[in-house]
Design a protein around this motif. Structure first.
Motif, PDB file in Angstrom:
ATOM      1  N   SER A   1       0.818  -1.215   0.000  1.00  0.00           N
ATOM      2  CA  SER A   1       0.000   0.000   0.000  1.00  0.00           C
ATOM      3  C   SER A   1       0.851   1.263   0.000  1.00  0.00           C
ATOM      4  O   SER A   1       0.373   2.352  -0.332  1.00  0.00           O
ATOM      5  N   ALA A   2       2.142   1.115   0.367  1.00  0.00           N
ATOM      6  CA  ALA A   2       3.028   2.272   0.450  1.00  0.00           C
ATOM      7  C   ALA A   2       4.090   2.282  -0.640  1.00  0.00           C
ATOM      8  O   ALA A   2       4.546   3.348  -1.060  1.00  0.00           O
TER       9      ALA A   2
ATOM     10  N   VAL B   1     -11.147  -1.116 -13.613  1.00  0.00           N
ATOM     11  CA  VAL B   1     -11.231  -1.200 -12.154  1.00  0.00           C
ATOM     12  C   VAL B   1     -10.501  -0.033 -11.496  1.00  0.00           C
ATOM     13  O   VAL B   1     -11.021   0.609 -10.574  1.00  0.00           O
ATOM     14  N   THR B   2      -9.300   0.274 -11.953  1.00  0.00           N
ATOM     15  CA  THR B   2      -8.528   1.335 -11.310  1.00  0.00           C
ATOM     16  C   THR B   2      -9.110   2.720 -11.576  1.00  0.00           C
ATOM     17  O   THR B   2      -8.985   3.620 -10.737  1.00  0.00           O
ATOM     18  N   ALA B   3      -9.774   2.900 -12.726  1.00  0.00           N
ATOM     19  CA  ALA B   3     -10.403   4.191 -13.011  1.00  0.00           C
ATOM     20  C   ALA B   3     -11.593   4.450 -12.102  1.00  0.00           C
ATOM     21  O   ALA B   3     -11.954   5.601 -11.839  1.00  0.00           O
ATOM     22  N   ALA B   4     -12.212   3.371 -11.611  1.00  0.00           N
ATOM     23  CA  ALA B   4     -13.410   3.519 -10.779  1.00  0.00           C
ATOM     24  C   ALA B   4     -13.074   3.812  -9.317  1.00  0.00           C
ATOM     25  O   ALA B   4     -13.966   4.086  -8.515  1.00  0.00           O
ATOM     26  N   GLY B   5     -11.787   3.742  -8.969  1.00  0.00           N
ATOM     27  CA  GLY B   5     -11.389   3.972  -7.577  1.00  0.00           C
ATOM     28  C   GLY B   5     -10.505   2.845  -7.112  1.00  0.00           C
ATOM     29  O   GLY B   5     -10.223   1.896  -7.860  1.00  0.00           O
ATOM     30  N   PRO B   6     -10.055   2.839  -5.877  1.00  0.00           N
ATOM     31  CA  PRO B   6      -9.158   1.785  -5.387  1.00  0.00           C
ATOM     32  C   PRO B   6      -9.856   0.426  -5.364  1.00  0.00           C
ATOM     33  O   PRO B   6     -11.054   0.330  -5.053  1.00  0.00           O
ATOM     34  N   PHE B   7      -9.122  -0.607  -5.717  1.00  0.00           N
ATOM     35  CA  PHE B   7      -9.598  -1.982  -5.641  1.00  0.00           C
ATOM     36  C   PHE B   7      -9.591  -2.389  -4.173  1.00  0.00           C
ATOM     37  O   PHE B   7      -8.538  -2.460  -3.541  1.00  0.00           O
ATOM     38  N   ILE B   8     -10.766  -2.639  -3.609  1.00  0.00           N
ATOM     39  CA  ILE B   8     -10.898  -2.920  -2.174  1.00  0.00           C
ATOM     40  C   ILE B   8     -10.511  -4.370  -1.918  1.00  0.00           C
ATOM     41  O   ILE B   8     -11.332  -5.290  -1.966  1.00  0.00           O
ATOM     42  N   HIS B   9      -9.225  -4.564  -1.647  1.00  0.00           N
ATOM     43  CA  HIS B   9      -8.710  -5.918  -1.504  1.00  0.00           C
ATOM     44  C   HIS B   9      -7.244  -5.836  -1.098  1.00  0.00           C
ATOM     45  O   HIS B   9      -6.603  -4.800  -1.273  1.00  0.00           O
TER      46      HIS B   9
ATOM     47  N   HIS C   1       2.272  -8.493  -3.173  1.00  0.00           N
ATOM     48  CA  HIS C   1       3.272  -7.572  -3.724  1.00  0.00           C
ATOM     49  C   HIS C   1       4.608  -7.679  -2.985  1.00  0.00           C
ATOM     50  O   HIS C   1       5.314  -6.699  -2.808  1.00  0.00           O
ATOM     51  N   GLN C   2       4.956  -8.897  -2.571  1.00  0.00           N
ATOM     52  CA  GLN C   2       6.131  -9.128  -1.736  1.00  0.00           C
ATOM     53  C   GLN C   2       7.402  -9.170  -2.595  1.00  0.00           C
ATOM     54  O   GLN C   2       7.459  -9.901  -3.588  1.00  0.00           O
TER      55      GLN C   2
END
Length: 445
Positions: free
Chosen positions: A69-70, A292-300, A306-307
Motif C-alpha cells: 500500500s506504500a 477497475v482502477t479508473a473507478a477507484g481503489p480496488f478494495i482488496h 506484492h512481496q
C-alpha cells in the motif's frame, strides 16, 4: 509440554525431508525418492537450484518486506514486464499474492469490481464446473466442484453455481455429472446463464485441463472457443485457472496457448516459483485493469501481496525456464512419458484411461474397463498404490471421487521438467509395479 506439528501427511510417521536436487528428494535416513509428482505438481525447474537460493539471499539482503500500500518494488516491476509477453492476455497487469487460493479469491473480487465499474451492480453470480478444484479458502472451495473436499464444509458453502464437468471419459455415467461433447457443454452453460436472469452472472471459472480432481482430463476440441463465445454474448467474464497448468506444465507456457482463446482473468501459482517461495497472482487483461482502477481503489489486499522476495524468486524461475528451454522440454518429455505408460499399462485390466498433455499425465483406475466401473472408496486403492510406490522410492500424486464424487481413483504425474529419460522409465515401471502390488494387497487382482 513441547509443541508439535499439525501434519498434513496421510502417513502416521512421515519421513523427514532434508535435501533435494533435480528430481530427487532425500530423507533424514538417507533414502532417496524420485519425485514423479513435483510435490503437488509444483516443481518445474527441479529441486536444489543454486541460482534460486542466491536470488532469495540477495533480495532478502536488499529489501525483504515493504507493504504494497506504500511501495512498489524493483523485482516486482521487472517481473511483470518480463512475464507479460508469455501471458495469453492483451496488455496484462498482475496482482501478486502468496498462493493459488489467495489468487482465486482475488480473481473473484476483481470480477465483481469490474462489473461494478461497468455499472452492472446485479452481477453477483459466479459459475464453475463440477469436479473442478480452485483452492481451499472458503470462497475458492465453494467455487470448486470437488465433492470430497466440499463435503465436510457444505454448511458454509452454496453461493456459487456449477455446470457439468468437461470429462469425455465419464460423460453420461450416473453420478459423474459430466458431459462429453462441446455442443452439450456450451449449450448447458448458455442455459444456466440465461436461467440466472439477465445481467446477474459475473464470471465463469474453469481449469483448461483439470488437475487432481480429474487427473489431467481435457475438454473436447473446440470447447474453449465455444465457452468464450457464450461468455462474450452474455457479458460474463472468463476466468482461466492455470494454477496447475501454467508455466510450462502442459508443454506450452499456459494451457490456453493451444486454444487461441484469451481470458479476461488468469490465475497462476505453483510453477511460477517452482515451490521455492509461496507465490501466486491474477493476471488481468489491460481493459479490466484500467476499468477497475479508473473507478477507484480496488478494495482488496493481503499482508504478503506484492512481496519483493517472492517477485525476485518468480523472476529467477522465469529466467531458468527461458534460458534452458524447459517449457519445450516438458512438451517433449511428456510425449515420452505417455508413450512409456501406454506401453507399460495400456492393456492393464485395472487401467481405464491414460491421458494428459506435457508433464501433466493422469492414469485413471477401474475395476472393469468395459463398463468403467470404479473401485469403491472403501478399497482405498489410490492410497495403497501411493504408499507402496513411496516404500520403493517413488513419489506419486493421487485423487479420488472421479466416478461419482466418492468412488473412482487416479494417479496424477507431474515430475520436474529436468527429469531424465531413465527417470521417466522408472516412473512408468514403478507405477506399474505399485499397481500390481496394490491390487494383490487389497484382494482385487
Amino acid at each position: 509440554m513441547s509443541g508439535r506439528v499439525f501434519r498434513r501427511s496421510t502417513f502416521p510417521d512421515p519421513a523427514v525431508a532434508v535435501e533435494a536436487h533435480g528430481s530427487t528428494i532425500i530423507d533424514a535416513d538417507g533414502h532417496a525418492y524420485l519425485d514423479a509428482a513435483g510435490g503437488a505438481v509444483v516443481v518445474n525447474i527441479g529441486h536444489g537450484r543454486r541460482e534460486i537460493a542466491e536470488a532469495i539471499a540477495d533480495q532478502v539482503a536488499r529489501v525483504s518486506y515493504a507493504h504494497g500500500s506504500a511501495f512498489t518494488n524493483e523485482p516486482l516491476e521487472r517481473y511483470a514486464a518480463e512475464l507479460g509477453p508469455h501471458l495469453p492476455l492483451q496488455d496484462p497487469a498482475i496482482y501478486p499474492v502468496s498462493g493459488g487460493s489467495e489468487a482465486m479469491e482475488t480473481a473473484l473480487k476483481l470480477a465483481r469490481a469490474s462489473q461494478l465499474a461497468r455499472g452492472e451492480t446485479d452481477r453477483w453470480v459466479v459459475i464453475a464446473r463440477w469436479s473442478s478444484y480452485h483452492g481451499n479458502t472458503l470462497g475458492a472451495l465453494d467455487l470448486s466442484g470437488r465433492r470430497p473436499l466440499r463435503r465436510p464444509y457444505e454448511g458454509w458453502l452454496g453461493r456459487f453455481r456449477h455446470v457439468s464437468a468437461a470429462y469425455p471419459y465419464r460423460a453420461g455415467d450416473p453420478g459423474a455429472q459430466a458431459l462429453g461433447t462441446t455442443q452439450e457443454l456450451v449449450d448447458e452453460l448458455d442455459r444456466v446463464i440465461s436461467a440466472s436472469g439477465p445481467g446477474t452472472v459475473a464470471a465463469f471459472v474453469a481449469e483448461p485441463i483439470v488437475g487432481a480432481s480429474l487427473a489431467a482430463a481435457e475438454p473436447p476440441p473446440g470447447y474453449w472457443r465455444g465457452i468464450a463465445e457464450v461468455c462474450r454474448h452474455h457479458g460474463v467474464l472468463l476466468i482461466a485457472d492455470e494454477v496447475m497448468t501454467g508455466f510450462g506444465r502442459t508443454g506450452t507456457w499456459f494451457a490456453l496457448d493451444r486454444e487461441g482463446v484469451e481470458p479476461d482473468l488468469l490465475v497462476a501459482a505453483k510453477g511460477a516459483t517452482s515451490g521455492y517461495w509461496p507465490f501466486g497472482f491474477v493476471a488481468a487483461a489491460g481493459q479490466i485493469h484500467d476499468l477497475v482502477t479508473a473507478a477507484g481503489p480496488f478494495i482488496h489486499g493481503f499482508t504478503y501481496s506484492h512481496q519483493p522476495v517472492a517477485a525476485a524468486v518468480a523472476r529467477a524461475v522465469l529466467r531458468v525456464l527461458e534460458s534452458e528451454a524447459l517449457v519445450e522440454a516438458a512438451d517433449t518429455k511428456g510425449e515420452r512419458l505417455l508413450a512409456l505408460l501406454r506401453d507399460r499399462l495400456g492393456d492393464h485390466p485395472a487401467v481405464g484411461d491414460i491421458r494428459g498433455r506435457g508433464l501433466m499425465v493422469g492414469v485413471e483406475l477401474v475395476r472393469d474397463r468395459e463398463t468403467r466401473e470404479a473401485y469403491p472408496r472403501s478399497v482405498r486403492l489410490a492410497e495403497t498404490i501411493v504408499r507402496l510406490a513411496r516404500e520403493r522410492g517413488l513419489l506419486l500424486y493421487w485423487g479420488t471421487g472421479m466416478a461419482n464424487g466418492v468412488d473412482g481413483d487416479a494417479i496424477l504425474l507431474g515430475p520436474p521438467f529436468v527429469i531424465t529419460d531413465d527417470e521417466l522409465a522408472r516412473i512408468a515401471d514403478g507405477l506399474g509395479e505399485a499397481l500390481d502390488l496394490a491390487l494383490a494387497e487389497v484382494g482385487k487382482a
